[in-house]
Design an enzyme around this catalytic site. Structure first.
Site, PDB file in Angstrom:
ATOM      1  N   ASP A 171       0.844  -1.198   0.000  1.00 39.49           N
ATOM      2  CA  ASP A 171       0.000   0.000   0.000  1.00 39.49           C
ATOM      3  C   ASP A 171       0.886   1.257   0.000  1.00 39.49           C
ATOM      4  O   ASP A 171       0.615   2.228  -0.710  1.00 39.49           O
ATOM      5  CB  ASP A 171      -0.906  -0.024   1.249  1.00 39.49           C
ATOM      6  CG  ASP A 171      -2.168   0.813   1.088  1.00 39.49           C
ATOM      7  OD1 ASP A 171      -2.506   1.182  -0.054  1.00 39.49           O
ATOM      8  OD2 ASP A 171      -2.817   1.100   2.107  1.00 39.49           O
ATOM      9  N   HIS A 254      -4.442   2.592  -7.253  1.00 41.49           N
ATOM     10  CA  HIS A 254      -5.610   2.243  -6.437  1.00 41.49           C
ATOM     11  C   HIS A 254      -6.854   1.975  -7.293  1.00 41.49           C
ATOM     12  O   HIS A 254      -7.701   1.169  -6.913  1.00 41.49           O
ATOM     13  CB  HIS A 254      -5.895   3.323  -5.380  1.00 41.49           C
ATOM     14  CG  HIS A 254      -5.177   3.077  -4.086  1.00 41.49           C
ATOM     15  ND1 HIS A 254      -3.857   3.426  -3.903  1.00 41.49           N
ATOM     16  CD2 HIS A 254      -5.564   2.465  -2.937  1.00 41.49           C
ATOM     17  CE1 HIS A 254      -3.481   3.058  -2.678  1.00 41.49           C
ATOM     18  NE2 HIS A 254      -4.497   2.480  -2.078  1.00 41.49           N
ATOM     19  N   HIS A 257      -6.445  -1.513  -8.367  1.00 38.29           N
ATOM     20  CA  HIS A 257      -6.824  -2.344  -7.209  1.00 38.29           C
ATOM     21  C   HIS A 257      -8.348  -2.508  -7.145  1.00 38.29           C
ATOM     22  O   HIS A 257      -8.860  -3.612  -6.991  1.00 38.29           O
ATOM     23  CB  HIS A 257      -6.324  -1.717  -5.903  1.00 38.29           C
ATOM     24  CG  HIS A 257      -7.062  -2.209  -4.696  1.00 38.29           C
ATOM     25  ND1 HIS A 257      -8.257  -1.648  -4.281  1.00 38.29           N
ATOM     26  CD2 HIS A 257      -6.818  -3.242  -3.857  1.00 38.29           C
ATOM     27  CE1 HIS A 257      -8.696  -2.327  -3.230  1.00 38.29           C
ATOM     28  NE2 HIS A 257      -7.848  -3.291  -2.947  1.00 38.29           N
ATOM     29  N   HIS A 271      -5.534  -5.868   0.640  1.00 39.81           N
ATOM     30  CA  HIS A 271      -5.566  -4.598  -0.102  1.00 39.81           C
ATOM     31  C   HIS A 271      -4.185  -4.260  -0.686  1.00 39.81           C
ATOM     32  O   HIS A 271      -4.035  -4.043  -1.891  1.00 39.81           O
ATOM     33  CB  HIS A 271      -6.034  -3.497   0.868  1.00 39.81           C
ATOM     34  CG  HIS A 271      -5.947  -2.103   0.342  1.00 39.81           C
ATOM     35  ND1 HIS A 271      -6.917  -1.547  -0.463  1.00 39.81           N
ATOM     36  CD2 HIS A 271      -4.994  -1.144   0.505  1.00 39.81           C
ATOM     37  CE1 HIS A 271      -6.577  -0.312  -0.769  1.00 39.81           C
ATOM     38  NE2 HIS A 271      -5.415  -0.031  -0.195  1.00 39.81           N
TER      39      HIS A 271
HETATM   40 ZN   LIG Z   1      -4.514   1.932  -0.035  1.00 39.01          ZN
END
Ligand SMILES: [Zn+2]
Length: 372
Positions: A171, A254, A257, A271
């Site tokens: 992340d 993101h 993602h 995540h």
């Molecule tokens: Zn994140």
């Protein structure tokens, strides 16, 4: 447009910091609702109770029910009012902290958070993600302020599963590349304006810290010990990445993602593991230099983050699945539209396939070296 940076009021990090929690809470309020994970209460309830008592603070300690939902938030709001508590502290994983932030928002009282893992950049941010009671995404709750206090006990983080720290690195890996892309297009960040130089440099420092300390920190967490490298990675994953994404800007990684979450095979990945692959896709989209791509893939490999679709368990019907991922990543309102020059579904589809190929090449070369 005005440039904006925002951050938590105070950030505290150290081994056994939870023992000193009461001292840090005291200047904010003298009566607290403590929301903690059941798992955390199992080993830390006495520590928490003693720390707050010693500081002369009144408290109710409540176990979090496991889902950050409106129902759970309402239950805890009711408890706060009933018992006349004037501040909230959340202790545990991301959902517990998000719940504490939401309760404090509705009660209009200060909030402190004490993350017990370093797997995302959520603790420092002014955002709660709400789910339904069944665990489906409900909505984002944008908060007017960041937590007043963040306390990270690195001795507890060191005892969490190593894969969670790696996910936090994934992340945090996105922070610099997304901030760089968003600032190139002068996009507004979640803080409400284009990025400051401060936020951009925090994001860059975040990436440099991962390169320098990531592998060493993984060894520390595997041995469940606190080392200087682990301390630096916890700070990068939690503070640098938290302030860096919120005030530096978010872009393609993101959004990719978010697209990947629609593929059932990826549901059991964290995540940060999906975000790490999203970073490679963003670099492919940007046609980043070969040296930069290799550097990122080497880091991912060293800490155990995926660089191919197969490592995310996606092995069949790749073209159809990647087309769906690309379409979702490019949905209206997605952060991918912060990429300079804009992007199309076709470009994202191409970048997904090329990133996967690059990852496969990297792994084959690495395996050959290992054999040779
Ligand atoms: Zn994140």
């Amino acid at each position: 447009m005005d440039r904006v940076i925002q951050s938590p009021g105070k950030y505290v990090q150290g081994a056994d910091a939870l023992q000193r929690l009461g001292d840090y809470l005291k200047p904010l309020a003298d009566s607290w609702l403590v929301i903690a994970d059941k798992f955390v209460l199992g080993f830390a309830e006495d520590t928490i109770r003693q720390s707050l008592s010693k500081a002369g603070l009144a408290m109710d300690i409540v176990a979090f029910n496991g889902e950050c939902s409106q129902g759970e938030v309402d239950r805890l709001c009711q408890l706060t009012t009933q018992n006349g508590r004037s501040a909230i502290v959340g202790i545990g994983g991301g959902k517990t902290l998000d719940t504490a932030k939401a309760v404090a928002f509705f009660q209009k009282v200060p909030v402190a958070v004490a993350p017990t893992i370093a797997s995302t950049d959520a603790p420092c941010s002014a955002l709660s993600v709400l789910y339904t009671d069944d665990g489906e995404f409900d909505r984002y709750l944008m908060l007017p302020t960041n937590p007043a206090l963040v306390v990270v006990d690195t001795a507890i983080v060191a005892r969490a599963p190593a894969r969670l720290l790696a996910a936090g690195i994934g992340d945090a890996l996105a922070t610099w590349f997304e901030a760089r892309a968003a600032s190139r297009s002068s996009a507004a960040t979640m803080a409400g304006g284009p990025a400051t130089q401060t936020a951009l440099n925090l994001a860059r420092f975040c990436y440099d810290t991962l390169l320098e300390e990531g592998e060493k920190a993984m060894l520390a967490v595997q041995a469940q010990v606190v080392t200087p490298a682990l301390e630096r990675i916890v700070e990068a994953n939690t503070y640098l990445s938290g302030v860096g994404f919120e005030s530096g800007g978010v872009a393609a990684a993101h959004a990719v993602h978010n697209g990947l979450t629609a593929v059932a095979e990826t549901h059991h990945f964290y995540h940060g593991e999906k975000v790490a692959f999203g970073v490679l896709v963003q670099l492919a989209l940007e046609n980043a230099s070969n040296a930069e791509m290799q550097e990122v893939m080497s880091l991912c490999h060293a800490v155990g983050l995926p660089v191919t679709l197969a490592q995310l368990d996606i092995t069949e019907d790749i073209p159809a699945k990647m087309r769906a991922v690309a379409e979702l990543a490019c949905a209206p309102g997605e952060t991918i539209h912060n990429m300079p020059g804009g992007v199309t579904v076709e470009q994202v589809y191409g970048a997904l396939l090329v990133a996967d190929q690059l990852g496969q090449h990297f792994r084959r070369r690495f395996d050959r070296k290992a054999l040779g």
